[in-house]
Scaffold this motif. Structure first.
Motif, PDB file in Angstrom:
ATOM      1  N   THR A 123      34.793  46.900  45.008  1.00 28.87           N
ATOM      2  CA  THR A 123      36.310  47.498  44.684  1.00 28.87           C
ATOM      3  C   THR A 123      37.337  46.119  44.521  1.00 28.87           C
ATOM      4  OG1 THR A 123      36.007  49.405  45.863  1.00 28.87           O
ATOM      5  CG2 THR A 123      38.081  48.912  45.517  1.00 28.87           C
ATOM      6  N   PRO A 124      38.006  45.915  43.452  1.00 20.90           N
ATOM      7  CA  PRO A 124      38.961  44.823  43.430  1.00 20.90           C
ATOM      8  C   PRO A 124      39.937  44.980  44.302  1.00 20.90           C
ATOM      9  CG  PRO A 124      38.057  45.542  41.247  1.00 20.90           C
ATOM     10  CD  PRO A 124      37.759  46.590  42.284  1.00 20.90           C
ATOM     11  N   ARG A 125      40.523  44.112  45.046  1.00 20.10           N
ATOM     12  CA  ARG A 125      41.608  44.173  45.845  1.00 20.10           C
ATOM     13  C   ARG A 125      42.871  44.250  45.006  1.00 20.10           C
ATOM     14  NH1 ARG A 125      42.890  38.084  48.284  1.00 20.10           N
ATOM     15  NH2 ARG A 125      43.133  36.947  46.233  1.00 20.10           N
ATOM     16  N   PRO A 126      44.130  44.728  45.642  1.00 18.26           N
ATOM     17  CA  PRO A 126      45.035  45.242  44.742  1.00 18.26           C
ATOM     18  C   PRO A 126      45.675  43.787  44.025  1.00 18.26           C
ATOM     19  CG  PRO A 126      45.437  45.956  46.865  1.00 18.26           C
ATOM     20  CD  PRO A 126      44.119  45.305  47.129  1.00 18.26           C
ATOM     21  N   ARG A 166      27.503  47.055  30.508  1.00 14.64           N
ATOM     22  CA  ARG A 166      28.921  47.137  29.963  1.00 14.64           C
ATOM     23  C   ARG A 166      29.891  47.506  31.504  1.00 14.64           C
ATOM     24  NH1 ARG A 166      29.829  50.676  24.524  1.00 14.64           N
ATOM     25  NH2 ARG A 166      28.146  49.421  23.173  1.00 14.64           N
ATOM     26  N   LEU A 167      31.068  46.986  31.241  1.00 15.54           N
ATOM     27  CA  LEU A 167      32.161  47.108  32.130  1.00 15.54           C
ATOM     28  C   LEU A 167      33.277  47.813  31.172  1.00 15.54           C
ATOM     29  CD1 LEU A 167      33.434  46.894  34.966  1.00 15.54           C
ATOM     30  CD2 LEU A 167      34.335  44.712  34.099  1.00 15.54           C
ATOM     31  N   SER A 168      33.874  48.814  31.816  1.00 16.81           N
ATOM     32  CA  SER A 168      34.899  49.707  31.168  1.00 16.81           C
ATOM     33  C   SER A 168      36.265  49.716  32.172  1.00 16.81           C
ATOM     34  CB  SER A 168      34.626  50.805  30.244  1.00 16.81           C
ATOM     35  OG  SER A 168      34.041  51.776  31.528  1.00 16.81           O
ATOM     36  N   ILE A 169      37.270  49.343  31.629  1.00 17.61           N
ATOM     37  CA  ILE A 169      38.426  49.555  32.458  1.00 17.61           C
ATOM     38  C   ILE A 169      39.108  50.840  31.825  1.00 17.61           C
ATOM     39  CG2 ILE A 169      40.775  48.668  33.177  1.00 17.61           C
ATOM     40  CD1 ILE A 169      38.158  46.903  33.895  1.00 17.61           C
ATOM     41  N   HIS A 170      39.608  51.745  32.853  1.00 15.21           N
ATOM     42  CA  HIS A 170      39.971  53.049  32.614  1.00 15.21           C
ATOM     43  C   HIS A 170      41.344  53.116  33.190  1.00 15.21           C
ATOM     44  CE1 HIS A 170      36.430  55.062  30.487  1.00 15.21           C
ATOM     45  NE2 HIS A 170      35.908  53.820  30.971  1.00 15.21           N
ATOM     46  N   GLU A 171      42.351  53.812  32.826  1.00 16.85           N
ATOM     47  CA  GLU A 171      43.386  54.459  33.590  1.00 16.85           C
ATOM     48  C   GLU A 171      42.774  55.603  34.548  1.00 16.85           C
ATOM     49  OE1 GLU A 171      46.053  56.201  30.821  1.00 16.85           O
ATOM     50  OE2 GLU A 171      46.494  54.092  29.811  1.00 16.85           O
ATOM     51  N   PRO A 247      52.058  48.811  36.644  1.00 15.94           N
ATOM     52  CA  PRO A 247      51.557  48.836  37.936  1.00 15.94           C
ATOM     53  C   PRO A 247      50.963  50.295  38.221  1.00 15.94           C
ATOM     54  CG  PRO A 247      53.863  47.887  38.179  1.00 15.94           C
ATOM     55  CD  PRO A 247      53.585  48.046  36.769  1.00 15.94           C
ATOM     56  N   GLY A 248      50.011  50.482  38.970  1.00 17.65           N
ATOM     57  CA  GLY A 248      49.400  51.745  39.066  1.00 17.65           C
ATOM     58  C   GLY A 248      47.982  51.804  39.311  1.00 17.65           C
ATOM     59  N   ARG A 249      47.324  52.860  39.256  1.00 20.06           N
ATOM     60  CA  ARG A 249      46.096  52.943  39.938  1.00 20.06           C
ATOM     61  C   ARG A 249      45.011  53.098  38.380  1.00 20.06           C
ATOM     62  NH1 ARG A 249      44.388  57.624  41.391  1.00 20.06           N
ATOM     63  NH2 ARG A 249      46.395  58.865  40.535  1.00 20.06           N
ATOM     64  N   TYR A 250      43.842  52.357  38.604  1.00 19.18           N
ATOM     65  CA  TYR A 250      42.984  52.162  37.486  1.00 19.18           C
ATOM     66  C   TYR A 250      41.394  52.343  38.025  1.00 19.18           C
ATOM     67  CZ  TYR A 250      46.930  50.281  34.909  1.00 19.18           C
ATOM     68  OH  TYR A 250      48.386  50.313  34.241  1.00 19.18           O
ATOM     69  N   GLU A 251      40.580  52.368  37.243  1.00 15.25           N
ATOM     70  CA  GLU A 251      39.292  52.347  37.645  1.00 15.25           C
ATOM     71  C   GLU A 251      38.487  51.450  36.766  1.00 15.25           C
ATOM     72  OE1 GLU A 251      38.631  56.893  38.475  1.00 15.25           O
ATOM     73  OE2 GLU A 251      37.839  56.435  36.618  1.00 15.25           O
ATOM     74  N   ALA A 252      37.372  50.787  37.314  1.00 17.21           N
ATOM     75  CA  ALA A 252      36.232  49.841  36.737  1.00 17.21           C
ATOM     76  C   ALA A 252      35.119  50.742  36.692  1.00 17.21           C
ATOM     77  CB  ALA A 252      36.115  48.561  37.469  1.00 17.21           C
ATOM     78  N   ARG A 253      34.325  50.678  35.591  1.00 18.48           N
ATOM     79  CA  ARG A 253      33.154  51.447  35.434  1.00 18.48           C
ATOM     80  C   ARG A 253      32.003  50.639  35.045  1.00 18.48           C
ATOM     81  NH1 ARG A 253      35.154  57.264  32.770  1.00 18.48           N
ATOM     82  NH2 ARG A 253      36.973  57.484  34.162  1.00 18.48           N
ATOM     83  N   THR A 255      28.247  50.067  33.897  1.00 18.98           N
ATOM     84  CA  THR A 255      26.986  50.528  33.387  1.00 18.98           C
ATOM     85  C   THR A 255      25.693  49.743  33.577  1.00 18.98           C
ATOM     86  OG1 THR A 255      28.175  52.245  32.368  1.00 18.98           O
ATOM     87  CG2 THR A 255      25.751  52.084  31.653  1.00 18.98           C
ATOM     88  N   VAL A 256      24.541  50.028  34.220  1.00 14.25           N
ATOM     89  CA  VAL A 256      23.504  49.114  34.367  1.00 14.25           C
ATOM     90  C   VAL A 256      22.227  49.985  34.153  1.00 14.25           C
ATOM     91  CG1 VAL A 256      22.081  47.247  35.705  1.00 14.25           C
ATOM     92  CG2 VAL A 256      24.699  47.640  35.833  1.00 14.25           C
ATOM     93  N   ASP A 257      21.500  49.759  33.384  1.00 12.66           N
ATOM     94  CA  ASP A 257      20.266  50.505  32.985  1.00 12.66           C
ATOM     95  C   ASP A 257      20.375  52.026  33.137  1.00 12.66           C
ATOM     96  OD1 ASP A 257      18.869  48.200  32.894  1.00 12.66           O
ATOM     97  OD2 ASP A 257      18.420  48.011  35.195  1.00 12.66           O
ATOM     98  N   GLY A 258      21.367  52.458  32.559  1.00 12.90           N
ATOM     99  CA  GLY A 258      21.665  53.887  32.265  1.00 12.90           C
ATOM    100  C   GLY A 258      22.452  54.509  33.628  1.00 12.90           C
ATOM    101  N   GLU A 259      22.872  54.033  34.511  1.00 10.81           N
ATOM    102  CA  GLU A 259      23.499  54.215  35.612  1.00 10.81           C
ATOM    103  C   GLU A 259      24.770  53.899  35.662  1.00 10.81           C
ATOM    104  OE1 GLU A 259      22.718  54.825  40.482  1.00 10.81           O
ATOM    105  OE2 GLU A 259      21.612  53.516  39.462  1.00 10.81           O
ATOM    106  N   THR A 260      25.938  54.507  36.041  1.00  8.22           N
ATOM    107  CA  THR A 260      27.302  54.016  35.932  1.00  8.22           C
ATOM    108  C   THR A 260      27.779  54.037  37.568  1.00  8.22           C
ATOM    109  OG1 THR A 260      27.481  54.894  33.898  1.00  8.22           O
ATOM    110  CG2 THR A 260      29.521  54.532  35.262  1.00  8.22           C
ATOM    111  N   PHE A 261      28.646  53.004  37.757  1.00 11.33           N
ATOM    112  CA  PHE A 261      29.187  52.730  39.179  1.00 11.33           C
ATOM    113  C   PHE A 261      30.337  52.662  38.998  1.00 11.33           C
ATOM    114  CE2 PHE A 261      24.851  50.968  39.160  1.00 11.33           C
ATOM    115  CZ  PHE A 261      24.242  51.392  40.156  1.00 11.33           C
ATOM    116  N   VAL A 262      31.244  53.258  39.603  1.00  8.00           N
ATOM    117  CA  VAL A 262      32.914  53.512  39.595  1.00  8.00           C
ATOM    118  C   VAL A 262      33.293  53.232  40.707  1.00  8.00           C
ATOM    119  CG1 VAL A 262      34.710  55.298  38.828  1.00  8.00           C
ATOM    120  CG2 VAL A 262      32.406  55.538  37.697  1.00  8.00           C
ATOM    121  N   VAL A 263      34.475  52.366  40.742  1.00  9.63           N
ATOM    122  CA  VAL A 263      35.522  52.008  42.028  1.00  9.63           C
ATOM    123  C   VAL A 263      36.876  51.890  41.420  1.00  9.63           C
ATOM    124  CG1 VAL A 263      33.715  50.484  42.752  1.00  9.63           C
ATOM    125  CG2 VAL A 263      35.336  49.608  41.154  1.00  9.63           C
ATOM    126  N   PRO A 264      37.925  52.582  42.406  1.00 11.22           N
ATOM    127  CA  PRO A 264      39.115  52.515  41.729  1.00 11.22           C
ATOM    128  C   PRO A 264      39.654  51.192  42.344  1.00 11.22           C
ATOM    129  CG  PRO A 264      39.009  53.443  44.063  1.00 11.22           C
ATOM    130  CD  PRO A 264      37.471  53.253  43.511  1.00 11.22           C
TER     131      PRO A 264
END
Length: 427
Positions: A123-126, A166-171, A247-253, A255-264
């Motif tokens: 999880t990235p720090r603020p 892949r790394l995707s950045i989401h709201e 400023p606000g909340r976001y997510e990093a996703r 994807t490695v070998d078909g499995e996706t890991f998500v952290v806010p």
């Protein structure tokens, strides 16, 4: 090193793994994660223990051989006082805190966790929303890198994946429905410029590291730039860029070998300002509106270039036939009308060594550059757009709409008649 848990009634030794010919100057415990210890030694630099001193792992990295006689934890960084080689700062210890909280043990021989540890996304720090265009500090002819100014996403891969990462950045959104902002890949390259406008929001951008072990990627906190393709357009300072995320909340996703890991994660305002969130949101909406106008400009220019290409093909196809001169003359007149519209939309007259950037009297800036400069100006402070900003935006939008409407009339009128006539004459 010794530790006590009963106010000194009993002690246990906690220096297993240190070189036998070294000694320790200082030990500090992490204020946020109990059992996470840092130590500074005479010869071997800085060390860390995730398990209250049972095992130690070197944090020396690029630290030269020097005594580390004091350590301080400040704002999520470790500062080492070397008493002779200045201060050494290890930025962002949040991964160490997360590993300690999860009970992950680093090997006492200084190696990484084994391959069975699995993929781990930290999880990235603020991240503070700074805008300074500072890339390095200088002293005595030396160049020292500053800490990253964007959001640093760190992840661990037990081995280098064979497939794309892949790394995707989401709201941030409920149930993982947050809008995708940008996506980065460990493979491939950006799309080549072509005859059609390119929307960066649809691109998977290259540059994501995917090596075995620890990896880090920095997102510059910007949304995609405007739709691109217009070649040789002159801008006074820099090409248009994407708006800075509010400023606000976001997510990093990840994807490695078909499995996706998500952290806010969170982007926080510059602590030196007191701008309310509503103004940040208002500013962001205004910047996105400007970006869309630049995209409309690029789409219109792409339409003009497509028409111009068809005109050339029609004239070449009519060569040697009866009425070829009439077709060439009509095509030239239509082409001149298109050049007139394009001249309002963008400045396309570069001269040798980009002298046109300095010859604004002969070749003044056009709508494309005016919108780009307005975006840069409106983003220059942490505040909502001014009334003058909005007045200029409305004026530029009205002038742009006039040109786009004129282009539409040509497409439906003069251009349609020209192409219908040339097609009817074709053998």
């Amino acid at each position: 090193m010794w530790a006590t848990a009963d106010y000194g009634a009993t002690w246990r030794r906690i220096d297993a793994g240190f070189p036998e010919d070294d000694f320790v100057w200082v030990v500090r415990e992490d204020a946020e994660q109990p059992g996470l210890l840092y130590a500074g030694a005479e010869w071997s630099g800085v060390w860390v223990s995730l398990d209250d001193g049972e095992n130690w792992h070197s944090l020396r990295l690029n630290l030269p051989v020097t005594p580390v006689r004091d350590l301080k934890l400040k704002d999520g960084d470790v500062v080492a006082a070397t008493h002779g080689r200045a201060h050494w700062i290890l930025d962002d210890i949040s991964p160490l805190r997360q590993l300690a909280a999860a009970g992950v043990a680093l090997r006492s021989d200084g190696g990484e966790p084994g391959a069975d540890a699995g993929v781990r996304l930290f999880t990235p720090r603020p991240t503070i929303r700074f805008r300074e265009m500072v890339t390095r500090a200088t002293f005595g002819g030396l160049f020292m890198p500053n800490p990253p100014s964007g959001v640093v996403v760190r992840y661990y891969l037990p081995q280098a994946p064979e497939a794309e990462v892949r790394l995707s950045i989401h709201e941030a959104g409920d149930d993982g429905e947050g809008e995708e902002i940008r996506t980065f890949s460990s493979r491939g390259a950006a799309a080549e410029p072509g005859p059609d406008p390119i929307d960066p929001a649809d691109l998977v951008e290259p540059g994501l590291p995917a090596e075995a072990g620890a990896n880090a990627f920095e997102w510059d906190m910007r949304y995609p730039e405007p739709i691109d393709w217009v070649p040789k357009t002159l801008y006074r300072h820099r090409d248009p860029y994407g708006p800075l995320a509010p400023p606000g909340r976001y997510e990093a996703r990840l994807t490695v070998d078909g499995e996706t890991f998500v952290v806010p994660f969170e982007i926080v305002p510059d602590p030196r300002v007191a701008t309310p969130q509503a103004e940040f949101d208002e500013q962001f909406g205004f910047l996105m509106a400007i970006r869309e106008k630049i995209g409309e400009n690029h789409r219109a220019v792409a339409r003009i270039h497509s028409l111009r290409q068809r005109i050339v093909q029609a004239i070449e196809g009519a060569a040697g036939t009866e009425g070829a001169a009439d077709i060439a003359r009509a095509g030239a007149e239509l082409d001149a009308r298109l050049w007139e519209i394009e001249d309002h939309l963008r400045q396309f007259r570069p001269s040798r060594d980009h002298r046109a950037k300095q010859e604004l009297i002969n070749w003044p800036v056009r709508l494309d550059d005016k919108f780009a400069k307005l975006l840069e100006h409106a983003e220059a402070s942490d505040a909502s757009p001014t009334s003058r900003d909005r007045m200029l935006f409305d004026d530029l939008s009205e002038r742009q709409e006039e040109q786009i409407e004129a282009l539409g009339f040509i497409e439906e009128g003069e251009a349609a008649r020209f192409f219908n006539e040339t097609e009817s004459r074709s053998p």
